[in-house]
Design a protein around this motif. Structure first.
Motif, short mmCIF file in Angstrom:
data_model
loop_
_atom_site.label_atom_id
_atom_site.label_comp_id
_atom_site.label_asym_id
_atom_site.label_seq_id
_atom_site.Cartn_x
_atom_site.Cartn_y
_atom_site.Cartn_z
N LYS A 133 0.86 -1.17 0.00
CA LYS A 133 0.00 0.00 0.00
C LYS A 133 0.90 1.22 0.00
O LYS A 133 2.10 1.13 0.11
CB LYS A 133 -0.90 0.01 1.24
N GLY A 134 0.32 2.38 -0.12
CA GLY A 134 1.10 3.58 0.08
C GLY A 134 1.46 4.36 -1.16
O GLY A 134 2.53 4.91 -1.25
N LYS A 135 0.57 4.42 -2.13
CA LYS A 135 0.83 5.22 -3.32
C LYS A 135 0.00 6.51 -3.25
O LYS A 135 -0.66 6.91 -4.21
CB LYS A 135 0.49 4.44 -4.58
N THR A 136 0.01 7.14 -2.09
CA THR A 136 -0.72 8.40 -1.91
C THR A 136 0.21 9.42 -1.28
O THR A 136 1.21 9.07 -0.65
CB THR A 136 -1.95 8.23 -1.00
N ALA A 137 -0.15 10.69 -1.42
CA ALA A 137 0.64 11.75 -0.77
C ALA A 137 0.61 11.58 0.74
O ALA A 137 1.60 11.84 1.42
CB ALA A 137 0.10 13.12 -1.17
N ALA A 138 -0.51 11.13 1.28
CA ALA A 138 -0.60 10.90 2.73
C ALA A 138 0.39 9.83 3.16
O ALA A 138 1.03 9.95 4.22
CB ALA A 138 -2.02 10.50 3.11
N SER A 139 0.56 8.81 2.35
CA SER A 139 1.52 7.75 2.67
C SER A 139 2.94 8.31 2.68
O SER A 139 3.73 8.00 3.57
CB SER A 139 1.45 6.63 1.63
N VAL A 140 3.25 9.12 1.69
CA VAL A 140 4.59 9.70 1.59
C VAL A 140 4.92 10.50 2.85
O VAL A 140 6.03 10.45 3.36
CB VAL A 140 4.74 10.57 0.33
N LYS A 141 3.93 11.20 3.35
CA LYS A 141 4.14 12.02 4.56
C LYS A 141 4.59 11.16 5.73
O LYS A 141 5.35 11.62 6.58
CB LYS A 141 2.83 12.76 4.90
N TRP A 142 4.16 9.88 5.77
CA TRP A 142 4.57 8.96 6.84
C TRP A 142 5.77 8.12 6.45
O TRP A 142 6.49 7.63 7.31
CB TRP A 142 3.39 8.07 7.24
N GLN A 143 6.00 7.92 5.15
CA GLN A 143 7.14 7.12 4.69
C GLN A 143 8.46 7.88 4.81
O GLN A 143 9.48 7.29 5.21
CB GLN A 143 6.94 6.70 3.23
N VAL A 144 8.46 9.14 4.44
CA VAL A 144 9.71 9.91 4.42
C VAL A 144 10.41 9.93 5.78
O VAL A 144 11.62 9.67 5.85
CB VAL A 144 9.48 11.33 3.86
N PRO A 145 9.72 10.20 6.89
CA PRO A 145 10.43 10.19 8.18
C PRO A 145 11.05 8.83 8.51
O PRO A 145 12.12 8.77 9.13
CB PRO A 145 9.35 10.57 9.19
N VAL A 146 10.41 7.75 8.09
CA VAL A 146 10.96 6.41 8.35
C VAL A 146 12.25 6.23 7.54
O VAL A 146 13.28 5.82 8.08
CB VAL A 146 9.93 5.31 8.01
N ALA A 147 12.19 6.53 6.24
CA ALA A 147 13.38 6.40 5.40
C ALA A 147 14.50 7.30 5.92
O ALA A 147 15.67 6.88 5.99
CB ALA A 147 13.04 6.73 3.94
N MET A 148 14.16 8.52 6.30
CA MET A 148 15.17 9.46 6.81
C MET A 148 15.80 8.95 8.10
O MET A 148 17.01 9.07 8.29
CB MET A 148 14.56 10.85 7.03
N ALA A 149 14.99 8.40 8.99
CA ALA A 149 15.52 7.88 10.25
C ALA A 149 16.53 6.77 9.99
O ALA A 149 17.58 6.70 10.64
CB ALA A 149 14.39 7.37 11.14
N HIS A 150 16.24 5.91 9.02
CA HIS A 150 17.16 4.82 8.68
C HIS A 150 18.44 5.37 8.03
O HIS A 150 19.55 4.90 8.33
CB HIS A 150 16.48 3.79 7.79
N LEU A 151 18.30 6.34 7.14
CA LEU A 151 19.48 6.94 6.50
C LEU A 151 20.38 7.62 7.52
O LEU A 151 21.60 7.42 7.51
CB LEU A 151 19.04 7.97 5.46
#
Length: 172
Positions: free
Chosen positions: A78-96
């Motif tokens: 799931k997660g092909k929405t702008a709302a998803s991106v808003k929650w995905q980016v902090p996760v990816a950034m935390a890992h980076l």
């Protein structure tokens, strides 16, 4: 033929016509060619769409651990929405950031996505859910996810448009 209420679909058996009263056709979705023609897509599922292979919780590519994917190219269920991106980016950034610091992150994306559904002018439903299809309302007690509400329509037509545009400009 919109005036006649007939839709024509290409099928393996040839073109087939179907009558309709209401139709909502979504074009095939796929990653851009630059991703589809790279070594990043899944090799065993979603092969015709070319989504970037990713752990659905960390968004990290399993073969290229320095690569993360979010939004429309993320190969998650799931997660092909702008709302998803808003929650995905902090996760990816935390890992980076954790990788850069030589640490590990426990941040996890739960599959949150939001589907604001306009049901008529002045009414909409704001349906938000996770990977397990659990309803995950952002405004419990204010916006009932399965009710047609004026406030949901206002949010979609006013607030979310501004948020989407801000995200496109890198400001949200």
């Amino acid at each position: 033929m919109p005036g006649k209420g007939i839709a024509t679909f290409a099928t393996p058996q040839g073109d087939q016509e179907m009558e309709y009263d209401f139709i909502n056709v979504i074009p095939p979705m796929r990653a851009p060619d630059v991703i589809r023609n790279s070594p990043l897509p899944w090799a065993d599922k979603w092969t015709d769409q070319g989504w970037v292979e990713a752990d659905k919780h960390s968004l990290r590519h399993p073969r290229y651990p320095d690569v993360f994917s979010v939004g429309d190219i993320a190969g998650v269920p799931k997660g092909k929405t702008a709302a998803s991106v808003k929650w995905q980016v902090p996760v990816a950034m935390a890992h980076l950031i954790a990788d850069i610091e030589g640490k590990q992150s426990n941040e996890s994306y739960n599959g949150y996505t939001s589907c604001p559904l306009i049901t008529r002018v002045g009414r909409a439903m704001l349906v938000e859910f996770d990977y397990k299809n659990n309803l995950t309302p952002s405004f419990p007690g204010v916006i009932a996810p399965l009710e047609e509400l004026w406030i949901s329509w206002l949010m979609k037509e006013v607030a979310l448009k501004a948020t989407y545009n801000a995200m496109l400009r890198g400001k949200a």
